[in-house]
Design a protein around this motif. Sequence first.
Motif, mmCIF file in Angstrom:
data_model
loop_
_atom_site.group_PDB
_atom_site.id
_atom_site.type_symbol
_atom_site.label_atom_id
_atom_site.label_comp_id
_atom_site.label_asym_id
_atom_site.label_seq_id
_atom_site.Cartn_x
_atom_site.Cartn_y
_atom_site.Cartn_z
ATOM 1 N N ALA A 57 0.782 -1.233 -0.009
ATOM 2 C CA ALA A 57 -0.051 -0.056 -0.039
ATOM 3 C C ALA A 57 0.920 1.321 -0.095
ATOM 4 C CB ALA A 57 -1.030 -0.182 0.965
ATOM 5 N N GLN A 58 1.977 1.187 0.724
ATOM 6 C CA GLN A 58 2.873 2.420 0.832
ATOM 7 C C GLN A 58 3.433 2.671 -0.510
ATOM 8 O OE1 GLN A 58 6.115 1.906 3.655
ATOM 9 N NE2 GLN A 58 7.149 3.476 2.566
ATOM 10 N N SER A 63 -4.015 3.793 0.992
ATOM 11 C CA SER A 63 -4.011 3.246 2.569
ATOM 12 C C SER A 63 -4.223 1.854 2.582
ATOM 13 C CB SER A 63 -5.454 3.748 2.937
ATOM 14 O OG SER A 63 -6.598 3.137 2.547
ATOM 15 N N VAL A 64 -3.922 1.537 3.643
ATOM 16 C CA VAL A 64 -3.650 -0.060 3.835
ATOM 17 C C VAL A 64 -5.276 -0.567 3.700
ATOM 18 C CG1 VAL A 64 -3.136 -1.959 5.524
ATOM 19 C CG2 VAL A 64 -1.641 0.166 5.391
ATOM 20 N N ALA A 65 -5.876 0.211 4.312
ATOM 21 C CA ALA A 65 -7.494 -0.346 4.535
ATOM 22 C C ALA A 65 -8.204 -0.482 2.925
ATOM 23 C CB ALA A 65 -8.350 0.549 5.078
ATOM 24 N N TYR A 66 -7.672 0.448 1.983
ATOM 25 C CA TYR A 66 -8.225 0.492 0.806
ATOM 26 C C TYR A 66 -7.608 -0.715 0.079
ATOM 27 C CZ TYR A 66 -9.188 2.293 -3.764
ATOM 28 O OH TYR A 66 -9.994 2.622 -5.219
ATOM 29 N N TYR A 67 -6.197 -1.001 0.154
ATOM 30 C CA TYR A 67 -5.587 -2.094 -0.587
ATOM 31 C C TYR A 67 -6.088 -3.328 -0.030
ATOM 32 C CZ TYR A 67 -2.418 -5.256 -2.541
ATOM 33 O OH TYR A 67 -1.907 -6.736 -2.840
ATOM 34 N N THR A 68 -6.451 -3.518 1.255
ATOM 35 C CA THR A 68 -7.017 -4.717 1.801
ATOM 36 C C THR A 68 -8.305 -5.126 1.324
ATOM 37 O OG1 THR A 68 -5.911 -4.205 4.011
ATOM 38 C CG2 THR A 68 -7.538 -5.915 3.869
ATOM 39 N N GLY A 73 -10.901 -8.743 -2.837
ATOM 40 C CA GLY A 73 -11.871 -9.207 -3.940
ATOM 41 C C GLY A 73 -12.737 -7.987 -3.999
ATOM 42 N N ASN A 74 -12.896 -7.190 -3.498
ATOM 43 C CA ASN A 74 -13.904 -5.778 -3.587
ATOM 44 C C ASN A 74 -13.075 -4.891 -4.514
ATOM 45 O OD1 ASN A 74 -15.800 -3.975 -3.371
ATOM 46 N ND2 ASN A 74 -15.587 -3.555 -1.230
ATOM 47 N N GLY A 75 -13.367 -4.956 -5.682
ATOM 48 C CA GLY A 75 -12.812 -4.044 -6.677
ATOM 49 C C GLY A 75 -13.868 -2.790 -7.047
ATOM 50 N N ARG A 76 -15.096 -2.915 -6.540
ATOM 51 C CA ARG A 76 -15.931 -1.897 -6.742
ATOM 52 C C ARG A 76 -15.314 -0.509 -6.537
ATOM 53 N NH1 ARG A 76 -21.310 -2.788 -3.469
ATOM 54 N NH2 ARG A 76 -20.761 -4.789 -4.293
ATOM 55 N N ILE A 86 -0.890 0.371 -8.375
ATOM 56 C CA ILE A 86 -0.764 -1.090 -7.932
ATOM 57 C C ILE A 86 -0.118 -1.870 -8.846
ATOM 58 C CG2 ILE A 86 -1.861 -2.984 -6.926
ATOM 59 C CD1 ILE A 86 -4.141 -1.126 -5.920
ATOM 60 N N ALA A 87 -0.279 -1.940 -10.106
ATOM 61 C CA ALA A 87 0.258 -2.689 -11.078
ATOM 62 C C ALA A 87 2.043 -2.376 -11.183
ATOM 63 C CB ALA A 87 -0.168 -2.303 -12.385
ATOM 64 N N ARG A 88 2.272 -1.155 -10.974
ATOM 65 C CA ARG A 88 3.512 -0.610 -10.922
ATOM 66 C C ARG A 88 4.313 -1.130 -9.559
ATOM 67 N NH1 ARG A 88 1.162 4.079 -12.817
ATOM 68 N NH2 ARG A 88 1.344 5.066 -10.838
#
Length: 304
Positions: A57-58, A63-68, A73-76, A86-88
């Motif tokens: 996440a850093q 945020s860690v919560a967002y990435y978690t 599986g919640n990509g909404r 994230i891909a980078r």
Amino acid sequence: MDEQPEPVHETGGALDRRAELSEFLRTRRARLKPEDVGLPDFGRHRRVPGLRREELAQLAGVSVAYYTRLEQGNGRNVSAEVLDAIARALRLSDAEQAHLMHLAKPKQHKKKQTARTEQVRPALAQLLESIDGVPAYINGRRSDILAWNRMAAAVFGDWSELPVQERNWARLVFLRPEYRDLFVEWDQKASDMVAYLRMDAGCHPDDPRLSALVGELSVKSEEFRRLWATHDVKEKGYGVKHLRHPLVGELTLHFESFRLSDGTEQGLVTYHAEPGSPSADALRLLASWGADATKAGKGTSAAG
């Protein structure tokens, strides 16, 4: 604190897109070490391999919560910009980044289109037959073999003798022992085959025929199960295949994959040998034998 990997499930009749997204991100994160991405490693004991969620996440600037939530599986509502970041951070290849986008922001496909039998345009079938001395075939969704020329039959086997449902690369590679003899680097072929199927699954998670194929191969092949669990993805491209033909022996062939631009998701794959090489001589020999070579080599199959 290190997090424990979460269980993933598949749904009957279709692949579970949320589970696919979760496992794909987790396995990509697990393959990275702190030193791979410029983070300090203080030698602390890690209970799971790879980067921690907070480290990823850093790197991605979220945020860690967002990435978690995303890894659960919640990509909404996730934006393309966040997925790019994230891909980078995960050092994804182009194919992996496209797969991530398909899983997180899937396009809507009509189920009747998903289940429809694929057809090869007559003009394309004529083109295949006109390609002289070069093994060539048309592949479709789920690694199905849709059409081929006489040289492809001479090199890889006469697919016309197989039931239509068996004309599928994944089935042939994992369920027919003769393919282990044909492909000198069978392990690489098998790995590529699963990666192609994973890519297809990301584009069409609701395809019941693909889900049934994966289920069958998972039951019948331990090697397929192991490779499927890696969540590796790959686009068909180009390269070299080393074959062990039952009639002419060793063949070194260069293959090229061409995606058709007619919206069918079909592709043309061709094989050729270096001019003047023993493999080129062997192809000419097979071409001169024609139908006799196909009959003599019956039961042998495979390709890139």
